[in-house]
Design a protein around this motif. Structure first.
Motif, mmCIF file in Angstrom:
data_model
loop_
_atom_site.group_PDB
_atom_site.id
_atom_site.type_symbol
_atom_site.label_atom_id
_atom_site.label_comp_id
_atom_site.label_asym_id
_atom_site.label_seq_id
_atom_site.Cartn_x
_atom_site.Cartn_y
_atom_site.Cartn_z
ATOM 1 N N THR A 1 47.704 -65.604 -51.866
ATOM 2 C CA THR A 1 46.951 -65.141 -50.702
ATOM 3 C C THR A 1 47.701 -65.461 -49.412
ATOM 4 N N ASP A 2 48.044 -64.415 -48.659
ATOM 5 C CA ASP A 2 48.622 -64.554 -47.306
ATOM 6 C C ASP A 2 49.751 -65.579 -47.255
ATOM 7 N N ASP B 1 56.066 -63.029 -45.576
ATOM 8 C CA ASP B 1 55.251 -62.682 -44.413
ATOM 9 C C ASP B 1 53.910 -62.119 -44.872
ATOM 10 N N GLY B 2 52.963 -63.032 -45.136
ATOM 11 C CA GLY B 2 51.611 -62.608 -45.503
ATOM 12 C C GLY B 2 51.519 -61.944 -46.858
ATOM 13 N N SER C 1 52.018 -71.300 -44.771
ATOM 14 C CA SER C 1 50.588 -70.970 -44.770
ATOM 15 C C SER C 1 50.283 -70.129 -45.991
ATOM 16 N N GLY C 2 48.988 -69.938 -46.245
ATOM 17 C CA GLY C 2 48.556 -69.195 -47.416
ATOM 18 C C GLY C 2 48.213 -70.134 -48.561
ATOM 19 N N ASP C 3 47.917 -69.536 -49.700
ATOM 20 C CA ASP C 3 47.500 -70.338 -50.850
ATOM 21 C C ASP C 3 47.995 -69.702 -52.140
ATOM 22 N N GLN D 1 62.012 -64.948 -41.500
ATOM 23 C CA GLN D 1 60.715 -64.930 -42.161
ATOM 24 C C GLN D 1 60.914 -64.456 -43.594
ATOM 25 N N LYS E 1 57.657 -58.818 -46.992
ATOM 26 C CA LYS E 1 56.311 -58.233 -46.966
ATOM 27 C C LYS E 1 56.070 -57.407 -48.229
ATOM 28 N N LYS E 2 54.822 -57.375 -48.653
ATOM 29 C CA LYS E 2 54.457 -56.486 -49.752
ATOM 30 C C LYS E 2 54.308 -55.080 -49.206
ATOM 31 N N GLY F 1 50.452 -61.208 -50.562
ATOM 32 C CA GLY F 1 49.281 -61.475 -51.385
ATOM 33 C C GLY F 1 49.141 -60.477 -52.522
ATOM 34 N N ALA G 1 53.144 -67.262 -46.470
ATOM 35 C CA ALA G 1 54.165 -67.118 -45.429
ATOM 36 C C ALA G 1 55.094 -68.323 -45.467
#
Length: 286
Positions: free
Chosen positions: A37-38, A50-51, A87-89, A47, A259-260, A53, A40
């Motif tokens: 999830t998200d 980048d987000g 960040s994210g999980d 980067q 990025k996805k 998920g 980063a």
């Protein structure tokens, strides 16, 4: 290895959708085994993720592709807890693993193979495979030194497990040979066998087809599909060989510059304009 889109485009486009349909009931009845999830992560001004998920459903094969620098290896290193995201999980079997250490990942049920082989060349095939059971073993130094009955029982069970895994990968006849006596493709199977010794629920495969010829790649795809059934595995596959990815994956996730950019069945991804532009159309590999 094949990197262009001509070979993958020649495959029957409906095969991946048929495989996904076969797993539809399982996906609907079960929560995702892996949830990202998200996510980063930056290295200096770069980067890397980048987000990002996506989820990996139990019992499915998910392919992860993208050009060079897309973030695939970085993502795998986060899953293996070699990197900690900014960040994210990452949740595995409903539990966040961001607090886990790298040595705890195998015991948690996540196994990983690497692009570059990390076998012990001075050991036999069997001994290399037995090493993979260590994350699951409970015997301590004192018990081993005293040769307690419980230790002997665990060692016997581990050897039986090794024989089972070797037989599953058709490696029984070479178990007593040093790994240096084996061709490269067979050594890759030894590494896979070692990973299976820890009885993972999720197997992370980092470019398993790298260095293999066409016949070996085809055999590898058949082996991975068979192992999924025999060992109740869920697979997340980073691979550049498009025939392999499109041929065995139930779902494909595409990264580009961290990025996805796409997610879906192999047929959907194959037709996605963003994927064609970033990866398939350009013939890039990375």
């Amino acid at each position: 290895m094949a990197h262009g889109r001509d070979r993958s485009a020649a495959m029957p486009a409906s095969l991946a959708d048929e495989r996904s349909a076969a797993h539809a009931v399982l996906r609907q009845a079960s929560d995702p085994l892996l949830e990202i999830t998200d996510l980063a992560l930056a290295f200096g001004g770069i980067q890397a993720l980048d987000g990002v998920g996506f989820s990996v459903e139990p019992g499915c094969i998910t392919g992860l592709i993208g050009p060079n620098g897309a973030g695939k290896t970085t993502l795998f290193n986060c899953l293996s807890r070699l990197y900690t995201p900014d960040s994210g999980d990452i949740r595995f079997a409903g539990r966040s693993i961001l607090g886990d250490q790298p040595h705890q990942i195998a015991a948690a049920g996540i196994g990983r193979t690497f692009q570059n082989l990390a076998l012990f060349h001075s050991l036999t095939v069997l001994d290399n495979v037995l090493i993979g059971a260590h994350p699951r073993m409970t015997s301590g130094f004192v018990g081993s030194a005293l040769a307690l009955a419980s230790v002997r029982a665990e060692e016997g069970a581990t050897r039986a497990r090794a024989d089972e895994v070797l037989a599953s990968l058709r490696l029984g006849e070479v178990a007593s040979l040093p790994v240096t006596a084996l061709p490269f493709g067979t050594r890759k199977l030894v590494e896979l066998a070692r990973t299976l010794m820890a009885s993972p629920r999720l197997l992370l495969l980092d470019e398993p087809a790298s260095g293999l010829n066409h016949e070996e790649v085809q055999a590898l795809g058949e082996t991975l599909q068979r192992l999924r059934q025999e060992h109740d595995l869920t697979l997340l596959l980073v691979e550049h060989h498009m025939d392999l990815v499109m041929g065995i994956s139930d779902k494909v996730v595409v990264l580009d510059f961290g990025k996805k950019i796409a997610e879906g069945t192999p047929d959907q991804v194959r037709k996605n304009p963003a994927v064609i532009d970033a990866y398939l159309g350009g013939g890039a590999a990375g």
